[in-house]
Design a protein around this motif. Structure first.
Motif, PDB file in Angstrom:
ATOM      1  N   MET A   1      27.825  33.338  51.687  1.00 32.95           N
ATOM      2  CA  MET A   1      28.688  32.952  50.617  1.00 32.95           C
ATOM      3  C   MET A   1      27.617  32.306  49.626  1.00 32.95           C
ATOM      4  SD  MET A   1      31.748  30.122  50.023  1.00 32.95           S
ATOM      5  CE  MET A   1      32.728  30.859  51.311  1.00 32.95           C
ATOM      6  N   ASP A   2      27.505  32.826  48.356  1.00 32.03           N
ATOM      7  CA  ASP A   2      26.501  32.459  47.768  1.00 32.03           C
ATOM      8  C   ASP A   2      27.164  31.724  46.384  1.00 32.03           C
ATOM      9  OD1 ASP A   2      24.134  32.208  45.986  1.00 32.03           O
ATOM     10  OD2 ASP A   2      23.574  34.197  45.821  1.00 32.03           O
ATOM     11  N   VAL A  75      34.555  37.302  35.516  1.00 30.86           N
ATOM     12  CA  VAL A  75      34.723  35.749  35.815  1.00 30.86           C
ATOM     13  C   VAL A  75      33.727  34.809  35.121  1.00 30.86           C
ATOM     14  CG1 VAL A  75      34.472  34.429  37.849  1.00 30.86           C
ATOM     15  CG2 VAL A  75      35.687  36.571  38.086  1.00 30.86           C
ATOM     16  N   ILE A  76      32.739  35.395  35.006  1.00 32.48           N
ATOM     17  CA  ILE A  76      31.622  34.324  34.070  1.00 32.48           C
ATOM     18  C   ILE A  76      32.237  33.983  32.902  1.00 32.48           C
ATOM     19  CG2 ILE A  76      29.191  34.034  33.300  1.00 32.48           C
ATOM     20  CD1 ILE A  76      28.332  35.419  36.004  1.00 32.48           C
ATOM     21  N   TYR A  77      32.527  35.155  31.998  1.00 31.77           N
ATOM     22  CA  TYR A  77      32.917  35.002  30.763  1.00 31.77           C
ATOM     23  C   TYR A  77      34.490  34.093  30.731  1.00 31.77           C
ATOM     24  CZ  TYR A  77      35.236  35.708  26.063  1.00 31.77           C
ATOM     25  OH  TYR A  77      35.397  35.420  24.949  1.00 31.77           O
ATOM     26  N   ASN A  78      35.153  34.457  31.613  1.00 38.45           N
ATOM     27  CA  ASN A  78      36.287  33.473  31.735  1.00 38.45           C
ATOM     28  C   ASN A  78      36.055  31.865  31.819  1.00 38.45           C
ATOM     29  OD1 ASN A  78      37.954  35.806  31.429  1.00 38.45           O
ATOM     30  ND2 ASN A  78      38.401  36.036  33.525  1.00 38.45           N
ATOM     31  N   GLN A  79      35.129  31.797  32.704  1.00 35.51           N
ATOM     32  CA  GLN A  79      34.739  30.259  32.989  1.00 35.51           C
ATOM     33  C   GLN A  79      34.300  29.926  31.588  1.00 35.51           C
ATOM     34  OE1 GLN A  79      31.671  31.060  36.279  1.00 35.51           O
ATOM     35  NE2 GLN A  79      33.414  30.605  37.823  1.00 35.51           N
ATOM     36  N   THR A 304      31.923  35.850  45.390  1.00 34.92           N
ATOM     37  CA  THR A 304      30.499  36.408  46.071  1.00 34.92           C
ATOM     38  C   THR A 304      31.162  37.875  46.384  1.00 34.92           C
ATOM     39  OG1 THR A 304      30.223  34.526  47.386  1.00 34.92           O
ATOM     40  CG2 THR A 304      29.422  36.494  48.500  1.00 34.92           C
ATOM     41  N   ALA A 305      32.410  38.098  46.781  1.00 34.50           N
ATOM     42  CA  ALA A 305      32.630  39.482  47.001  1.00 34.50           C
ATOM     43  C   ALA A 305      32.522  40.395  45.645  1.00 34.50           C
ATOM     44  CB  ALA A 305      34.247  39.753  47.606  1.00 34.50           C
ATOM     45  N   LEU A 306      33.020  39.795  44.473  1.00 36.46           N
ATOM     46  CA  LEU A 306      32.925  40.359  43.158  1.00 36.46           C
ATOM     47  C   LEU A 306      31.530  40.716  42.841  1.00 36.46           C
ATOM     48  CD1 LEU A 306      35.745  38.448  41.374  1.00 36.46           C
ATOM     49  CD2 LEU A 306      35.778  40.861  41.892  1.00 36.46           C
ATOM     50  N   ARG A 308      29.138  41.270  44.620  1.00 36.40           N
ATOM     51  CA  ARG A 308      28.384  42.375  45.576  1.00 36.40           C
ATOM     52  C   ARG A 308      29.120  43.674  45.229  1.00 36.40           C
ATOM     53  NH1 ARG A 308      28.420  38.907  51.197  1.00 36.40           N
ATOM     54  NH2 ARG A 308      26.697  37.600  50.700  1.00 36.40           N
ATOM     55  N   GLY A 309      29.890  43.662  44.264  1.00 33.83           N
ATOM     56  CA  GLY A 309      30.682  44.871  43.987  1.00 33.83           C
ATOM     57  C   GLY A 309      31.803  45.440  45.004  1.00 33.83           C
ATOM     58  N   GLU A 310      32.479  44.350  45.714  1.00 33.58           N
ATOM     59  CA  GLU A 310      33.219  44.477  46.781  1.00 33.58           C
ATOM     60  C   GLU A 310      34.687  44.151  46.256  1.00 33.58           C
ATOM     61  OE1 GLU A 310      32.069  41.985  50.017  1.00 33.58           O
ATOM     62  OE2 GLU A 310      30.309  43.232  50.383  1.00 33.58           O
ATOM     63  N   THR A 311      35.858  44.522  46.938  1.00 32.34           N
ATOM     64  CA  THR A 311      37.135  44.156  46.312  1.00 32.34           C
ATOM     65  C   THR A 311      37.725  42.864  47.280  1.00 32.34           C
ATOM     66  OG1 THR A 311      37.348  46.511  46.231  1.00 32.34           O
ATOM     67  CG2 THR A 311      39.514  45.005  46.589  1.00 32.34           C
ATOM     68  N   PRO A 312      38.049  41.860  46.690  1.00 32.96           N
ATOM     69  CA  PRO A 312      38.370  40.520  47.138  1.00 32.96           C
ATOM     70  C   PRO A 312      39.682  40.903  48.193  1.00 32.96           C
ATOM     71  CG  PRO A 312      38.082  40.238  44.794  1.00 32.96           C
ATOM     72  CD  PRO A 312      38.075  41.597  45.055  1.00 32.96           C
ATOM     73  N   GLY A 313      39.795  40.184  49.153  1.00 30.01           N
ATOM     74  CA  GLY A 313      40.774  40.385  50.249  1.00 30.01           C
ATOM     75  C   GLY A 313      41.883  39.690  49.815  1.00 30.01           C
ATOM     76  N   PRO A 314      43.023  39.485  50.761  1.00 25.64           N
ATOM     77  CA  PRO A 314      44.266  38.973  50.574  1.00 25.64           C
ATOM     78  C   PRO A 314      44.109  37.388  50.502  1.00 25.64           C
ATOM     79  CG  PRO A 314      44.372  39.703  52.672  1.00 25.64           C
ATOM     80  CD  PRO A 314      42.915  40.324  52.166  1.00 25.64           C
TER      81      PRO A 314
END
Length: 405
Positions: A1-2, A75-79, A304-306, A308-314
């Motif tokens: 986690m970063d 996400v960054i823009y929304n923040q 972190t998933a986003l 890395r280009g990954e899809t977030p889980g449930p």
């Protein structure tokens, strides 16, 4: 986690921050607008401004008018945008739920027809899913669509439809084959909200606002060219929309434990001391702090998933479940802390500008929108913890054979 931005993310954050500083409205601007019509027009204008600045739908492909960026950039823009008093909520359903479904299912030409005007703030969408008789069981909806050649005739009622009173179009889920099991007989259409036979009735909320509605369909004619996906394949289409909805709604909002501690420091308790020094109250602060940190860390997993280009889980269902319940708990406790002032909802006279009173009235809806507590607990149990699924005895029974009482 970063926990930190990469160099590229930090550069994008600075770009977004600089643009917002130059174009973002002054504090209190939107809240000061006196009429709903004025607020809606302000939302349309802000949407166009974002598009012209390159910050509308950052993750969408450039060929349809998006930014061609990454999820973490959105996400960054929304923040950064959250720091400004800009219109919120008016286009969430449009961009977070409806148009992503159209892009995934419809052809390029049909998609472009709707995306351009929406990006400019000229057209808004609503989601016509919920019904009075179905509750959280979306597959139990009863609104009928009967086919006659290339036309469909729709009759029935939808409820809790956010933004239907100003939406130009909507995604509509209806039952087309009542003799099939409930998940197998649904079909999705896009609908022009100005079609003859559609009646929209805003629901008066206890906050004084009317942001969601009842919608009636009385012999509304829909062309088959407006169908999204195959006939009776609407459940699969709806899952595309629902997954976008839950990601769009996210963790919710409202006063935090920090706000509560600050407010309580200025309120005198029964012993003549600030309420923030009361031991029972401080225990509650500790509970909210722990819940908040759990949500933050779960959110970092998603970020972190986003990144890395990954899809977030449930796991994101956990954040929404905890945040919505905590928001309601904070609001109720802080109204109690205020004593007789807890029942006063006047932004000019009340303690903390009545933010807790407003949050109390909005927070129950946060526990329903995008999935009720029960639905989210099932998701966490089955998809995160790996527990057995609920027994569903009506899964293979034709819908018109399921007992209704």
């Amino acid at each position: 986690m970063d926990f930190d931005d990469t160099d590229e993310e930090a550069a994008f954050r600075k770009t977004a921050r600089d643009w917002l500083e130059a174009n973002g409205p002054a504090k209190g601007w939107f809240a000061s607008l006196p009429t709903d019509e004025g607020k809606l027009q302000a939302a349309r204008d802000w949407q166009r401004t974002k598009f012209e600045g390159g910050f509308a739908c950052i993750t969408w492909p450039k060929e349809v008018g998006g930014g061609g960026g990454t999820s973490i950039q959105q996400v960054i823009y929304n923040q950064e945008e959250a720091k400004y008093d800009v219109p919120r909520g008016y286009f969430d359903v449009t961009f977070g739920m409806c148009l992503p479904t159209l892009m995934k299912v419809l052809g390029a030409e049909a998609t472009k027809r709707f995306i351009g005007p929406a990006l400019l703030g000229e057209e808004a969408w609503c989601q016509l899913f919920s019904e009075p008789s179905a509750g959280s069981d979306l597959a139990g909806l009863r609104m009928r669509a009967v086919r006659n050649g290339d036309k469909w005739t729709v009759n029935g009622q939808k409820v809790w439809t956010s933004g239907a009173h100003f939406a130009d179009y909507g995604l509509l889920l209806v039952r087309t084959s009542p003799d099939k099991p409930k998940h197998k007989g649904l079909t999705m259409f896009w609908i022009d909200m100005r079609s003859p036979g559609i009646k929209v009735q805003p629901i008066k909320q206890m906050s004084g606002r009317s942001m969601f509605n009842e919608v009636w369909f009385d012999d509304v004619e829909v062309d088959d060219s407006q169908r999204i996906g195959e006939v009776d394949d609407g459940w699969r289409m709806s899952l595309v929309t629902l997954m976008n909805e839950r990601l769009s709604i996210g963790g919710g909002s409202g006063p935090t434990y920090r706000d509560a501690m600050k407010t309580a420091a200025g309120v005198t308790g029964l012993d003549g001391q600030p309420a923030s020094k009361d031991r029972a109250f401080r225990e509650k602060i500790a509970e909210w702090y722990v819940a908040s940190k759990g949500v933050d860390l779960t959110g970092f997993r998603t970020l972190t998933a986003l990144s890395r280009g990954e899809t977030p889980g449930p796991e994101s269902s956990i954040s929404k479940l905890v945040s919505a319940n905590t928001a309601q708990a904070v609001a109720l406790e802080m109204m109690d802390v205020q004593g007789e002032w807890g029942g006063v909802r006047d932004a000019e006279e009340s303690i903390a500008s009545a933010v807790y009173q407003m949050s109390m009235m909005m927070s129950p809806g946060g526990r329903l929108a995008g999935g009720t507590d029960e639905v989210l607990r099932n998701i966490v149990a089955e998809r995160v913890l790996g527990l057995p699924g609920d027994i569903r005895v009506d899964k293979t029974v034709p819908f018109n054979k399921i007992p209704t009482s």
